[in-house]
Scaffold this motif. Structure first.
Motif, short mmCIF file in Angstrom:
data_model
loop_
_atom_site.label_atom_id
_atom_site.label_comp_id
_atom_site.label_asym_id
_atom_site.label_seq_id
_atom_site.Cartn_x
_atom_site.Cartn_y
_atom_site.Cartn_z
N ILE A 217 -16.45 29.36 21.30
CA ILE A 217 -16.61 27.90 21.36
C ILE A 217 -15.51 27.32 22.23
O ILE A 217 -14.33 27.57 22.01
CB ILE A 217 -16.56 27.28 19.95
CG1 ILE A 217 -17.78 27.74 19.14
CG2 ILE A 217 -16.53 25.76 20.04
CD1 ILE A 217 -17.79 27.25 17.71
N LEU A 218 -15.89 26.54 23.24
CA LEU A 218 -14.93 25.92 24.16
C LEU A 218 -14.57 24.51 23.73
O LEU A 218 -13.42 24.08 23.86
CB LEU A 218 -15.50 25.92 25.58
CG LEU A 218 -15.97 27.29 26.12
CD1 LEU A 218 -16.45 27.14 27.56
CD2 LEU A 218 -14.87 28.33 26.02
N ASP A 219 -15.56 23.76 23.25
CA ASP A 219 -15.36 22.41 22.71
C ASP A 219 -16.42 22.17 21.65
O ASP A 219 -17.55 22.68 21.78
CB ASP A 219 -15.49 21.34 23.81
CG ASP A 219 -14.35 21.37 24.81
OD1 ASP A 219 -13.25 20.91 24.46
OD2 ASP A 219 -14.57 21.86 25.94
N ASN A 220 -16.10 21.37 20.64
CA ASN A 220 -17.07 21.20 19.55
C ASN A 220 -17.07 19.78 19.01
O ASN A 220 -16.59 19.51 17.92
CB ASN A 220 -16.80 22.20 18.43
CG ASN A 220 -18.06 22.51 17.64
OD1 ASN A 220 -19.13 22.00 17.91
ND2 ASN A 220 -17.93 23.39 16.65
N GLY A 221 -17.61 18.85 19.80
CA GLY A 221 -17.81 17.48 19.36
C GLY A 221 -16.54 16.65 19.39
O GLY A 221 -15.46 17.16 19.70
N PRO A 222 -16.69 15.36 19.10
CA PRO A 222 -17.89 14.72 18.57
C PRO A 222 -18.94 14.31 19.59
O PRO A 222 -20.04 13.92 19.22
CB PRO A 222 -17.33 13.47 17.88
CG PRO A 222 -16.11 13.13 18.70
CD PRO A 222 -15.52 14.45 19.11
N LEU A 223 -18.64 14.41 20.90
CA LEU A 223 -19.58 13.94 21.93
C LEU A 223 -20.16 15.08 22.78
O LEU A 223 -21.18 14.88 23.43
CB LEU A 223 -18.90 12.93 22.86
CG LEU A 223 -18.43 11.63 22.21
CD1 LEU A 223 -17.71 10.76 23.23
CD2 LEU A 223 -19.61 10.87 21.61
N ARG A 224 -19.51 16.21 22.80
CA ARG A 224 -20.01 17.34 23.60
C ARG A 224 -19.61 18.65 22.91
O ARG A 224 -18.45 18.82 22.51
CB ARG A 224 -19.45 17.31 25.02
CG ARG A 224 -19.82 18.54 25.87
CD ARG A 224 -19.31 18.39 27.30
NE ARG A 224 -19.99 17.30 27.99
CZ ARG A 224 -19.56 16.75 29.12
NH1 ARG A 224 -18.42 17.18 29.69
NH2 ARG A 224 -20.24 15.77 29.69
N THR A 225 -20.57 19.54 22.79
CA THR A 225 -20.31 20.88 22.29
C THR A 225 -20.62 21.88 23.39
O THR A 225 -21.71 21.84 23.99
CB THR A 225 -21.15 21.19 21.04
OG1 THR A 225 -20.67 20.39 19.95
CG2 THR A 225 -21.09 22.66 20.66
N THR A 226 -19.66 22.76 23.68
CA THR A 226 -19.80 23.76 24.73
C THR A 226 -19.37 25.11 24.19
O THR A 226 -18.34 25.22 23.53
CB THR A 226 -18.95 23.40 25.96
OG1 THR A 226 -19.29 22.08 26.41
CG2 THR A 226 -19.18 24.39 27.10
N PHE A 227 -20.16 26.14 24.48
CA PHE A 227 -19.84 27.48 24.01
C PHE A 227 -20.34 28.51 25.02
O PHE A 227 -21.20 28.22 25.86
CB PHE A 227 -20.46 27.75 22.63
CG PHE A 227 -21.96 27.61 22.60
CD1 PHE A 227 -22.78 28.72 22.75
CD2 PHE A 227 -22.56 26.37 22.42
CE1 PHE A 227 -24.16 28.60 22.74
CE2 PHE A 227 -23.95 26.24 22.40
CZ PHE A 227 -24.74 27.36 22.56
N GLN A 228 -19.79 29.73 24.92
CA GLN A 228 -20.19 30.84 25.79
C GLN A 228 -20.82 31.95 24.97
O GLN A 228 -20.37 32.26 23.87
CB GLN A 228 -18.98 31.40 26.53
CG GLN A 228 -18.51 30.57 27.70
CD GLN A 228 -17.38 31.24 28.47
OE1 GLN A 228 -16.78 32.20 27.99
NE2 GLN A 228 -17.08 30.74 29.65
N LEU A 229 -21.86 32.55 25.54
CA LEU A 229 -22.48 33.74 24.97
C LEU A 229 -22.43 34.84 26.01
O LEU A 229 -22.79 34.62 27.17
CB LEU A 229 -23.93 33.46 24.56
CG LEU A 229 -24.16 32.35 23.53
CD1 LEU A 229 -25.65 32.19 23.26
CD2 LEU A 229 -23.41 32.62 22.24
#
Length: 381
Positions: A217-229
């Motif tokens: 998980i790179l960022d997790n809210g409250p306005l944007r959630t970004t993650f890598q798989l």
């Protein structure tokens, strides 16, 4: 003591002009230069520019105020997986040719409403699930294969008709195929790319990877959630290939931003032919294939019990072809080897009440493509 009225007026005027000048110097202006209104768009204010504007700003305790309305503006510090802040994210709605004037202050901010969320789900075969205030998705992990449950190559959709975050609730109930009043998972992925996943396409065949093996998980809210798989190496027509997919979902949006990086051992391969796919139902639905503009839209056949899901893909670069192949709509294109490539995919549910028919869904996709091509948001520091 007599006060000279003229001197007093002059002093007051100087004070007023000085205050106005200071306020003007300390504000950040976000403008919509386009000919269309912008609704609930998350934009990035570079942290380096914010700090230059407000050098004494306390990163741990500040607020943003709309100068006109005097109301606080919720925000998110975006790290992109780094130790230091990269951007300040805010969500804006602006009519055409209008602007928002912002003031940053060293004061405690209000509690922000969480509008995006994602997490790894070890209790359900390594799922990774994510959502915003409009829609939810998931992808499948290694445990699905190892547990003898088979594979599922695509992106799954969890429809919702609430602004609240529902992922934890649904996994806790362990009955996410049942509508408890806020939506459910009735979308079927099967052995397809589901709702807009990408895979290499060589010798007229889709070369599916297996499920993801690592997550971050790179960022997790409250306005944007970004993650890598990350996806382990697999065979693609005799070449070894691995992949990293970085997925980002903003508040208020029906679409994910997906950054893909394929790497192969064949160093002479400059471009990789790929497809982005949407599963096609056997019943009659509606689709729109705009090859020139790189927009694929699908309005699924209505489920008598659960309603209708719309799925769509937006490709920013040149598209080679769009076709229906077996049980999938496919967008064919080429992307560079060992480089990042970004496209967009997402979904909508008619029972959410925002977009309720195929015309509105196809229009939404086309408008989003125009916004992506012509981002006319101007930020003045």
């Amino acid at each position: 003591m007599k006060i000279n009225v003229g001197v007093l007026c002059a002093i007051m005027m100087v004070f007023f002009l000085t205050s106005c000048k200071a306020q003007k110097a300390n504000k950040i202006i976000v403008s919509n230069k386009s000919s269309h209104a912008i609704k609930d768009k998350v934009i990035s204010l570079p942290w380096s520019d914010v700090k230059q504007k407000y050098p004494s700003l306390d990163i741990n305790s500040f607020r943003i105020v709309d100068i006109t309305s005097k109301k606080e503006v919720p925000y998110q510090l975006e790290f992109k997986g780094n130790e230091n802040v990269q951007n300040v994210l805010i969500q804006v709605s602006l009519d055409t040719k209008t602007a928002l004037e912002l003031q940053f202050e060293n004061k405690k901010h209000i509690d922000f409403v969480t509008k995006t969320f994602g997490r790894y789900v070890p209790e359900r075969l390594d799922d990774f699930a994510w959502e915003n205030d409009k829609i939810a998705f998931r992808m499948y992990g290694k445990a699905l294969e190892e547990g003898g449950k088979g594979n599922a190559y695509g992106i799954d959709v969890w429809v919702k008709r609430t602004n609240e975050m529902i992922i934890n609730k649904r996994y806790k109930l362990a009955k996410y195929h049942v509508d408890h009043g806020d939506g459910l998972d009735y979308y079927h992925v099967g052995f397809t790319l589901g709702a807009g996943n990408m895979a290499p396409f060589v010798n007229d065949s889709i070369w599916y990877s297996k499920n993801y093996t690592k997550w971050k998980i790179l960022d997790n809210g409250p306005l944007r959630t970004t993650f890598q798989l990350e996806f382990d190496e697999w065979d693609v027509n005799g070449n070894k290939m691995d992949a990293v997919k970085t997925i980002s979902l903003d508040a208020g949006s029906q679409l994910n931003r997906i950054d893909v990086k394929y790497t192969t051992n064949n160093k002479s391969l400059e471009q990789i032919p790929v497809v982005v796919g949407i599963i096609k139902r056997p019943e009659s639905g509606f689709h729109s294939m705009d090859i020139e503009n790189g927009v694929l839209g699908y309005w699924e056949p209505k489920d008598v019990k659960y309603g209708t899901t719309g799925v769509g893909v937006i490709i920013p670069s040149k598209v080679d072809d769009m076709t229906v192949r077996n049980d999938q709509f496919l967008v064919m294109l080429k992307i560079p080897n060992n480089q990042h490539y970004t496209y967009y995919t997402g979904a909508v549910w008619d029972k959410a009440g925002d977009i309720t028919n195929k015309e509105e869904w196809f229009q939404y996709l086309n408008e989003m493509k125009l916004q992506l091509l012509n981002d006319n948001i101007s930020i003045q520091f």
